[in-house]
Design a protein around this motif. Sequence first.
Motif, PDB file in Angstrom:
ATOM      1  N   ASP A 139       2.275  11.382  13.025  1.00  0.00           N
ATOM      2  CA  ASP A 139       2.114  11.705  11.602  1.00  0.00           C
ATOM      3  C   ASP A 139       2.781  10.653  10.719  1.00  0.00           C
ATOM      4  OD1 ASP A 139       1.261  13.052   9.387  1.00  0.00           O
ATOM      5  OD2 ASP A 139       2.827  14.596   9.449  1.00  0.00           O
ATOM      6  N   GLY A 140       2.356   9.398  10.884  1.00  0.00           N
ATOM      7  CA  GLY A 140       2.924   8.308  10.097  1.00  0.00           C
ATOM      8  C   GLY A 140       2.162   8.047   8.813  1.00  0.00           C
ATOM      9  N   ARG A 141       2.873   7.455   7.856  1.00  0.00           N
ATOM     10  CA  ARG A 141       2.266   7.029   6.590  1.00  0.00           C
ATOM     11  C   ARG A 141       2.805   5.650   6.254  1.00  0.00           C
ATOM     12  NH1 ARG A 141       3.978  11.014   2.233  1.00  0.00           N
ATOM     13  NH2 ARG A 141       5.820  11.191   3.551  1.00  0.00           N
ATOM     14  N   ILE A 142       1.891   4.698   6.031  1.00  0.00           N
ATOM     15  CA  ILE A 142       2.274   3.325   5.728  1.00  0.00           C
ATOM     16  C   ILE A 142       1.558   2.891   4.454  1.00  0.00           C
ATOM     17  CG2 ILE A 142       2.290   0.936   6.528  1.00  0.00           C
ATOM     18  CD1 ILE A 142       2.251   1.996   9.383  1.00  0.00           C
ATOM     19  N   PHE A 143       2.329   2.413   3.490  1.00  0.00           N
ATOM     20  CA  PHE A 143       1.769   1.954   2.219  1.00  0.00           C
ATOM     21  C   PHE A 143       2.203   0.505   1.974  1.00  0.00           C
ATOM     22  CE2 PHE A 143       2.499   6.515   1.909  1.00  0.00           C
ATOM     23  CZ  PHE A 143       1.266   6.982   1.497  1.00  0.00           C
ATOM     24  N   TYR A 144       1.256  -0.328   1.536  1.00  0.00           N
ATOM     25  CA  TYR A 144       1.551  -1.730   1.236  1.00  0.00           C
ATOM     26  C   TYR A 144       0.906  -2.078  -0.094  1.00  0.00           C
ATOM     27  CZ  TYR A 144       1.633  -6.832   1.577  1.00  0.00           C
ATOM     28  OH  TYR A 144       1.838  -8.157   1.325  1.00  0.00           O
ATOM     29  N   THR A 145       1.725  -2.525  -1.041  1.00  0.00           N
ATOM     30  CA  THR A 145       1.239  -2.914  -2.367  1.00  0.00           C
ATOM     31  C   THR A 145       1.746  -4.311  -2.672  1.00  0.00           C
ATOM     32  OG1 THR A 145       1.332  -0.606  -3.114  1.00  0.00           O
ATOM     33  CG2 THR A 145       1.124  -2.310  -4.807  1.00  0.00           C
ATOM     34  N   ASP A 146       0.810  -5.262  -2.831  1.00  0.00           N
ATOM     35  CA  ASP A 146       1.160  -6.656  -3.095  1.00  0.00           C
ATOM     36  C   ASP A 146       0.555  -7.056  -4.433  1.00  0.00           C
ATOM     37  OD1 ASP A 146       1.580  -9.384  -3.165  1.00  0.00           O
ATOM     38  OD2 ASP A 146       1.145  -9.676  -1.035  1.00  0.00           O
ATOM     39  N   SER A 147       1.374  -7.009  -5.471  1.00  0.00           N
ATOM     40  CA  SER A 147       0.891  -7.346  -6.805  1.00  0.00           C
ATOM     41  C   SER A 147       0.668  -8.843  -6.958  1.00  0.00           C
ATOM     42  CB  SER A 147       1.901  -6.859  -7.864  1.00  0.00           C
ATOM     43  OG  SER A 147       2.049  -5.456  -7.805  1.00  0.00           O
ATOM     44  N   GLN A 148       1.306  -9.645  -6.105  1.00  0.00           N
ATOM     45  CA  GLN A 148       1.149 -11.097  -6.179  1.00  0.00           C
ATOM     46  C   GLN A 148      -0.240 -11.533  -5.728  1.00  0.00           C
ATOM     47  OE1 GLN A 148       3.600 -13.602  -3.546  1.00  0.00           O
ATOM     48  NE2 GLN A 148       4.189 -14.777  -5.357  1.00  0.00           N
ATOM     49  N   SER A 149      -0.762 -10.897  -4.664  1.00  0.00           N
ATOM     50  CA  SER A 149      -2.081 -11.267  -4.144  1.00  0.00           C
ATOM     51  C   SER A 149      -3.170 -10.278  -4.531  1.00  0.00           C
ATOM     52  CB  SER A 149      -2.022 -11.376  -2.617  1.00  0.00           C
ATOM     53  OG  SER A 149      -1.686 -10.124  -2.041  1.00  0.00           O
ATOM     54  N   GLY A 150      -2.825  -9.222  -5.248  1.00  0.00           N
ATOM     55  CA  GLY A 150      -3.820  -8.242  -5.670  1.00  0.00           C
ATOM     56  C   GLY A 150      -4.363  -7.405  -4.533  1.00  0.00           C
ATOM     57  N   MET A 151      -3.476  -7.028  -3.608  1.00  0.00           N
ATOM     58  CA  MET A 151      -3.897  -6.267  -2.436  1.00  0.00           C
ATOM     59  C   MET A 151      -3.115  -4.975  -2.335  1.00  0.00           C
ATOM     60  SD  MET A 151      -3.679  -7.382   1.592  1.00  0.00           S
ATOM     61  CE  MET A 151      -3.951  -6.178   2.892  1.00  0.00           C
ATOM     62  N   ALA A 152      -3.802  -3.905  -1.969  1.00  0.00           N
ATOM     63  CA  ALA A 152      -3.152  -2.619  -1.735  1.00  0.00           C
ATOM     64  C   ALA A 152      -3.811  -1.971  -0.529  1.00  0.00           C
ATOM     65  CB  ALA A 152      -3.261  -1.712  -2.959  1.00  0.00           C
ATOM     66  N   ALA A 153      -2.992  -1.456   0.380  1.00  0.00           N
ATOM     67  CA  ALA A 153      -3.517  -0.815   1.588  1.00  0.00           C
ATOM     68  C   ALA A 153      -2.651   0.383   1.925  1.00  0.00           C
ATOM     69  CB  ALA A 153      -3.548  -1.796   2.758  1.00  0.00           C
ATOM     70  N   SER A 154      -3.263   1.378   2.542  1.00  0.00           N
ATOM     71  CA  SER A 154      -2.511   2.558   2.959  1.00  0.00           C
ATOM     72  C   SER A 154      -3.125   3.118   4.234  1.00  0.00           C
ATOM     73  CB  SER A 154      -2.498   3.624   1.866  1.00  0.00           C
ATOM     74  OG  SER A 154      -3.787   4.166   1.655  1.00  0.00           O
ATOM     75  N   ILE A 155      -2.256   3.645   5.080  1.00  0.00           N
ATOM     76  CA  ILE A 155      -2.662   4.330   6.313  1.00  0.00           C
ATOM     77  C   ILE A 155      -1.939   5.672   6.346  1.00  0.00           C
ATOM     78  CG2 ILE A 155      -2.734   4.256   8.833  1.00  0.00           C
ATOM     79  CD1 ILE A 155      -2.531   1.224   8.662  1.00  0.00           C
ATOM     80  N   GLU A 156      -2.682   6.752   6.441  1.00  0.00           N
ATOM     81  CA  GLU A 156      -2.075   8.071   6.500  1.00  0.00           C
ATOM     82  C   GLU A 156      -2.606   8.831   7.721  1.00  0.00           C
ATOM     83  OE1 GLU A 156      -1.253  10.118   2.708  1.00  0.00           O
ATOM     84  OE2 GLU A 156      -2.655   8.685   1.810  1.00  0.00           O
ATOM     85  N   GLU A 157      -1.866   9.885   8.069  1.00  0.00           N
ATOM     86  CA  GLU A 157      -2.204  10.685   9.255  1.00  0.00           C
ATOM     87  C   GLU A 157      -2.290   9.785  10.493  1.00  0.00           C
ATOM     88  OE1 GLU A 157      -5.580  13.250   8.586  1.00  0.00           O
ATOM     89  OE2 GLU A 157      -5.183  13.293   6.433  1.00  0.00           O
ATOM     90  N   LEU A 158      -1.293   8.912  10.645  1.00  0.00           N
ATOM     91  CA  LEU A 158      -1.288   7.943  11.727  1.00  0.00           C
ATOM     92  C   LEU A 158      -0.615   8.516  12.976  1.00  0.00           C
ATOM     93  CD1 LEU A 158      -1.588   5.053  12.896  1.00  0.00           C
ATOM     94  CD2 LEU A 158       0.641   4.532  11.865  1.00  0.00           C
ATOM     95  N   ASP A 159      -1.334   8.464  14.082  1.00  0.00           N
ATOM     96  CA  ASP A 159      -0.782   8.790  15.399  1.00  0.00           C
ATOM     97  C   ASP A 159      -0.987   7.579  16.293  1.00  0.00           C
ATOM     98  OD1 ASP A 159       0.036  11.463  14.863  1.00  0.00           O
ATOM     99  OD2 ASP A 159      -2.037  12.123  15.067  1.00  0.00           O
ATOM    100  N   PHE A 160       0.100   7.142  16.922  1.00  0.00           N
ATOM    101  CA  PHE A 160       0.068   5.932  17.742  1.00  0.00           C
ATOM    102  C   PHE A 160       0.810   6.193  19.041  1.00  0.00           C
ATOM    103  CE2 PHE A 160       2.052   1.948  19.120  1.00  0.00           C
ATOM    104  CZ  PHE A 160       0.959   1.109  19.199  1.00  0.00           C
ATOM    105  N   ASN A 161       0.165   5.865  20.149  1.00  0.00           N
ATOM    106  CA  ASN A 161       0.776   6.096  21.454  1.00  0.00           C
ATOM    107  C   ASN A 161       0.524   4.875  22.332  1.00  0.00           C
ATOM    108  OD1 ASN A 161       1.982   7.177  23.674  1.00  0.00           O
ATOM    109  ND2 ASN A 161       0.646   8.954  23.857  1.00  0.00           N
TER     110      ASN A 161
END
Length: 231
Positions: free
Chosen positions: A112-134
Amino acid sequence: GYKLSLFRAFPNISFTLKDLNVTGVDKFEGDTLAAVKSFSLVFNLMSLLGDGGYEIRSVNVDELLVNAIVLEDGMANWDIIKESDEQVEENVADTPGANPLKVALNRFKISDGRIFYTDSQSGMAASIEELDFNLSGNLSAARSDIALDLAAGSVDLIMDKISYLTDARVGFKAEIDALTDSMKFTLRDNRFNINDIVLNLSGTAAMPGDDIDLDLIFNAPETSFKSLLSL
């Protein structure tokens, strides 16, 4: 808080930290950089009693939150380490009474991970929610069969104000032949999907130095209009 258990992972030993939170500094003071509800390490019990080094067998992270931010001036919120005027060099192996840390890792898991990335310098925004990794396998061996299973219930990607992914479902399952000494990984049975689009990959990825060498081939078992429209 923390919890030490001799019974939960017997004959290993489990050490758990709960409700960890890392906040930013300077312009990001008070903002959350990373947080986890619980972080567990499973040690080889016999390694703690001997002098051959401490062995970590598995790592489990529950409800991970990462919130990475880059401002227009290039300042990043993860740059929180204070610079030191003094350089301290210490060789742990040469320190009397110190045991080296050996990572005999068999499993790394995020729930149940949540990862948010906001880069105002390059105009990029990304998000990952409900993350399960094994990730499982003998990662300490020179050659190992590794099983990877990743699933994300919601992925968003915006670049230059263009939305490339919105609330997309992403998954990746693979069996990997890993040569850890040479850092070369060969993909075997695998399946990568974005919504209803499914890709199969084959080939290798290697990291002999700072660069990453990729030799990959992919194919789509189904390329119907319906699967393409799912993006």
